[in-house]
Design a protein around this motif. Structure first.
Motif, short mmCIF file in Angstrom:
data_model
loop_
_atom_site.label_atom_id
_atom_site.label_comp_id
_atom_site.label_asym_id
_atom_site.label_seq_id
_atom_site.Cartn_x
_atom_site.Cartn_y
_atom_site.Cartn_z
N PRO A 68 -13.84 52.44 -7.49
CA PRO A 68 -13.65 53.48 -8.43
C PRO A 68 -15.25 53.91 -9.15
O PRO A 68 -15.49 55.12 -9.14
CB PRO A 68 -13.04 53.11 -9.60
N VAL A 69 -16.12 53.03 -9.21
CA VAL A 69 -17.52 53.21 -9.84
C VAL A 69 -18.20 53.86 -8.51
O VAL A 69 -18.98 54.93 -8.70
CB VAL A 69 -18.37 52.07 -9.89
N ARG A 71 -16.95 55.87 -6.26
CA ARG A 71 -16.54 57.22 -6.27
C ARG A 71 -17.18 57.99 -7.48
O ARG A 71 -17.34 59.40 -7.24
CB ARG A 71 -15.03 57.44 -6.14
N ARG A 72 -17.54 57.31 -8.58
CA ARG A 72 -17.93 58.17 -9.80
C ARG A 72 -19.49 58.56 -9.51
O ARG A 72 -20.08 59.68 -9.80
CB ARG A 72 -17.80 57.52 -10.79
N VAL A 73 -20.30 57.44 -9.19
CA VAL A 73 -21.57 57.71 -8.90
C VAL A 73 -22.31 58.23 -7.57
O VAL A 73 -23.74 58.50 -7.53
CB VAL A 73 -22.28 56.37 -9.29
N GLU A 78 -16.41 59.07 -2.05
CA GLU A 78 -15.19 59.31 -1.46
C GLU A 78 -15.06 58.95 -0.06
O GLU A 78 -14.02 58.27 0.31
CB GLU A 78 -14.53 60.81 -1.68
#
Length: 236
Positions: A68-69, A71-73, A78
């Motif tokens: 999840p980290v 995909r955020r940074v 993705e």
């Protein structure tokens, strides 16, 4: 970007860094994979058991804490995590087929060969691309905080394949508690069965199968598929 394999512990952020903890597991996995093809009969089953207990909590912690980290940074987070999730899904499917007890000798050998290949590909994808990219984006303090969270999840994660469960939150997070209880209870039962006399062993083996059936029922609840990427293959 330098691969994790080319960096020492200090470069990766010290012993609490999630990168160091990932690399340690990868080194241990590599040693087990080297042993696997050479191990005879029952010893090969024991090596597989060690691989499973290493790989599944490790992957669960990645999917719950790290990806999840990523995909955020990361702009391509993705795509990077999707590739690794597909590899994790294939490992789950391969191990499920091995544990089903219905493979002939040639089929088993082919599945084992593919399992080793996918696990090695997974390590290279993580150490050569995904994790170095994450390293460039996060400072050491953040890597260490992630290392603590990753370790806590890894120590309390399911220990067996669950190919139906989502590879992403919230499905995997919701499935964690019931499947961890069932998996780790089964691990204890299996350990007792290996040490028990014949009569007691039969009863414990039956109990283990019952726990396995219970996990199969639990993991097929629709809520545990929530969050799954549509391109990640999920066993029906």
């Amino acid at each position: 970007m330098a691969s994790l394999a080319q960096q020492d512990e200090d470069q990766l952020g010290g012993p609490w860094s999630v990168l160091v903890r990932q690399k340690r597991d990868h080194v241990r996995l590599d040693a087990l994979l080297e042993r696997l093809p050479r191990a005879p009969g029952p010893e090969q089953d024991q090596v597989l058991h060690e691989i499973y207990r290493l790989v599944f909590p490790h992957a669960f912690a990645e999917e719950s804490v790290l990806w999840p980290v990523v995909r955020r940074v990361l702009p391509d987070g993705e795509a990077l995590t999707r590739q690794v999730e597909q590899e994790h899904q294939e490992v789950n499917d391969l191990v499920t087929s091995l544990d089903g007890g219905r493979l002939g000798a040639e089929e088993r050998a082919a599945v084992l060969e593919r399992l080793v290949q996918v696990l090695r590909e997974d390590v290279r994808d993580e150490e050569d691309a995904l994790l170095p990219a994450l390293q460039q984006r996060l400072d050491v303090r953040r890597l260490r905080r992630l290392g603590v969270a990753w370790e806590l999840v890894r120590r309390t994660a399911p220990t067996r394949p669950h190919p139906v469960v989502s590879r992403r939150p919230p499905g995997n997070a919701l499935a964690a508690l019931p499947l961890t209880v069932l998996d780790r209870s089964r691990d204890l039962v299996d350990l007792g069965a290996r040490r028990a006399p014949a009569l007691g062993r039969a009863r414990l083996e039956a109990a283990s199968r019952g726990l396995g059936r219970a996990a199969g029922v639990v993991e097929r609840r629709r809520v545990f598929r929530r969050g799954e990427s549509p391109v990640t293959r999920v066993t029906p």
